[in-house]
Design an enzyme around this catalytic site. Structure first.
Site, PDB file in Angstrom:
ATOM      1  N   LYS A  12      -3.362 -54.689  -8.832  1.00 36.60           N
ATOM      2  CA  LYS A  12      -2.911 -55.734  -7.854  1.00 36.60           C
ATOM      3  C   LYS A  12      -4.297 -56.843  -8.109  1.00 36.60           C
ATOM      4  CE  LYS A  12      -6.991 -54.637  -5.241  1.00 36.60           C
ATOM      5  NZ  LYS A  12      -8.106 -55.706  -5.218  1.00 36.60           N
ATOM      6  N   ASP A 138      -7.416 -48.207  -0.784  1.00 39.91           N
ATOM      7  CA  ASP A 138      -6.379 -49.190  -1.388  1.00 39.91           C
ATOM      8  C   ASP A 138      -5.075 -48.211  -1.885  1.00 39.91           C
ATOM      9  OD1 ASP A 138      -7.777 -51.406  -1.235  1.00 39.91           O
ATOM     10  OD2 ASP A 138      -8.245 -51.335  -3.171  1.00 39.91           O
TER      11      ASP A 138
HETATM   12  P1  ATP Z   1     -11.192 -51.383  -6.615  1.00 38.43           P
HETATM   13  O1  ATP Z   1     -10.476 -52.871  -6.961  1.00 38.43           O
HETATM   14  O2  ATP Z   1     -10.562 -50.407  -6.012  1.00 38.43           O
HETATM   15  O3  ATP Z   1     -12.702 -51.821  -6.182  1.00 38.43           O
HETATM   16  P2  ATP Z   1     -11.708 -51.295  -9.578  1.00 38.43           P
HETATM   17  O4  ATP Z   1     -10.463 -51.560 -10.041  1.00 38.43           O
HETATM   18  O5  ATP Z   1     -12.724 -52.125  -9.376  1.00 38.43           O
HETATM   19  O6  ATP Z   1     -11.186 -50.506  -7.993  1.00 38.43           O
HETATM   20  P3  ATP Z   1     -11.421 -48.813 -10.932  1.00 38.43           P
HETATM   21  O7  ATP Z   1     -10.760 -49.208 -12.352  1.00 38.43           O
HETATM   22  O8  ATP Z   1     -10.545 -48.043 -10.007  1.00 38.43           O
HETATM   23  O9  ATP Z   1     -12.316 -49.982 -10.291  1.00 38.43           O
HETATM   24  O10 ATP Z   1     -12.733 -47.903 -11.562  1.00 38.43           O
HETATM   25  C1  ATP Z   1     -13.900 -47.671 -10.841  1.00 38.43           C
HETATM   26  C2  ATP Z   1     -14.427 -46.332 -11.245  1.00 38.43           C
HETATM   27  O11 ATP Z   1     -13.532 -45.200 -10.876  1.00 38.43           O
HETATM   28  C3  ATP Z   1     -14.640 -46.422 -12.773  1.00 38.43           C
HETATM   29  O12 ATP Z   1     -15.872 -46.801 -12.992  1.00 38.43           O
HETATM   30  C4  ATP Z   1     -14.185 -44.875 -13.484  1.00 38.43           C
HETATM   31  O13 ATP Z   1     -15.257 -44.287 -13.559  1.00 38.43           O
HETATM   32  C5  ATP Z   1     -13.658 -44.208 -11.990  1.00 38.43           C
HETATM   33  N1  ATP Z   1     -12.249 -43.889 -12.155  1.00 38.43           N
HETATM   34  C6  ATP Z   1     -11.764 -42.636 -11.781  1.00 38.43           C
HETATM   35  N2  ATP Z   1     -10.329 -42.451 -11.878  1.00 38.43           N
HETATM   36  C7  ATP Z   1     -10.008 -43.339 -12.635  1.00 38.43           C
HETATM   37  C8  ATP Z   1      -8.829 -43.918 -12.998  1.00 38.43           C
HETATM   38  N3  ATP Z   1      -7.548 -43.209 -13.005  1.00 38.43           N
HETATM   39  N4  ATP Z   1      -8.752 -45.347 -13.683  1.00 38.43           N
HETATM   40  C9  ATP Z   1      -9.824 -45.960 -13.540  1.00 38.43           C
HETATM   41  N5  ATP Z   1     -11.162 -45.766 -13.316  1.00 38.43           N
HETATM   42  C10 ATP Z   1     -11.116 -44.340 -12.647  1.00 38.43           C
END
Ligand code: ATP
Length: 305
Positions: A12, A138
């Site tokens: 998203k 989310d």
């Molecule tokens: P948000 O936008 O919800 O803040 P994000 O996109 O910035 O999230 P994610 O890619 O969800 O961040 O990753 C955050 C942390 O979650 C990563 O550093 C990773 O270690 C952990 N993590 C756990 N499961 C997953 C997954 N399936 N995919 C990616 N990261 C994951």
């Protein structure tokens, strides 16, 4: 009975992100316009005869096993329904990790949907969303998908008509930002009125089908924290605007930047230019996609055998 599922977990962007206030319990109350994009992680799920949940990914720095949010999604339904069979989950990540695109949340959302199908749990979308919020604010939105207004701590959702279609250029610089730290450094009380994006106006523009109305109101209050700390985010935005983007913004708590383009040719040209900029150093992960329309670009999803 289906033993194997292939799912797409879509990322998203936030067309608008405002923080209204910090609550006494430390959570931030937000108003966000959420929008699913066509970039997705590919997830394969297999039902196993023996118990146990196994999660593997293609990236060494994303946790496999219990540390993965997808594992926790499978565990939640396994415990609640006392499932005796196990599940193997393979995640091919394409959504930038820790990029502000809800990558982990969308994988967890897809696994809830997949578990419901693989084990014929008979849960409605609403019932899955109610369980999803226990994994992350989310996650319910990632089950819902499309265009939505998100309020409260992100769990209160109002579906909106699909935002006007356009091309989306995504670029993540080689930096990591922690969502928690960004919110922690936001001084809500010190923000000027002009720093709050016009979320209600954006909602109206979407309801009116006005792409120009959306573009005029693109805004993310978290840029006030992230851009001063990481000027490369501002440079990518500037690069996109100088290369034909009709609007550009940081997504979520960053650092991924998205540019919106009215035409595909301009978007393609900017994609190639950005990949070459500074010999690829300005942004290492660059993707060209479109806004996601439910029932539109997901026809091939959910194949099973
Ligand atoms: P948000 O936008 O919800 O803040 P994000 O996109 O910035 O999230 P994610 O890619 O969800 O961040 O990753 C955050 C942390 O979650 C990563 O550093 C990773 O270690 C952990 N993590 C756990 N499961 C997953 C997954 N399936 N995919 C990616 N990261 C994951």
């Amino acid at each position: 009975m289906t033993e194997h599922l292939e799912l797409r977990a879509y990322g998203k962007i936030n067309l608008g992100l405002d923080v209204v206030r910090k609550r006494e319990d430390g959570y931030h109350e937000v108003r966000m316009i959420m929008q699913t994009v066509g970039l997705y992680d590919r997830i394969i799920m297999e039902r196993r005869n023996r118990p146990g949940i196994r999660v593997e990914t293609n990236l060494p720095y994303v946790p496999s096993g219990e540390g993965n949010l997808a594992w926790r999604a499978a565990k939640l339904l396994t415990d609640e329904f006392e499932l005796e069979n196990g599940v193997y989950i393979s995640i091919w990540k394409k959504i930038p990790v820790a990029g502000g695109m809800a990558g982990g949340s969308t994988d967890a959302a897809a696994v809830l949907v997949g578990m419901n199908r693989l084990f014929r749990l008979g849960l409605s979308k609403r019932a899955l969303m109610e369980r999803g919020v226990r994994l992350g604010a989310d996650v319910p939105y990632c089950i819902l998908r499309g265009t939505a207004l998100s309020e409260g701590i992100g769990e209160r959702l109002t579906p909106l008509p699909p935002a006007p279609d356009c091309c989306v250029l995504l670029a993540k610089p080689q930096i990591s930002v922690s969502t928690k730290a960004v919110y922690g450094n936001l001084k809500v009380d010190e923000l000027l009125p002009a720093q709050h994006p016009d979320i209600s106006g954006m909602e109206k523009a979407i309801r009116d089908g006005s792409l120009d109305g959306v573009l005029e109101r693109l805004g993310n209050v978290l840029e006030t924290v992230t851009i001063p700390a990481h000027p490369e985010i501002g440079r990518i935005k500037e690069f996109m605007l100088q290369n034909g983007a009709a609007g550009a913004l940081m997504s979520g708590s960053g650092p991924t930047v998205f540019g919106l383009f009215k035409g595909q040719e301009a978007a393609k040209a900017a994609f190639h230019a950005l990949r070459q900029a500074e010999e690829g150093r300005l942004a290492r992960q660059v993707y060209l996609t479109r806004l996601f329309r439910p029932g539109g670009n997901d026809r091939r999803e959910g194949r099973s055998r």
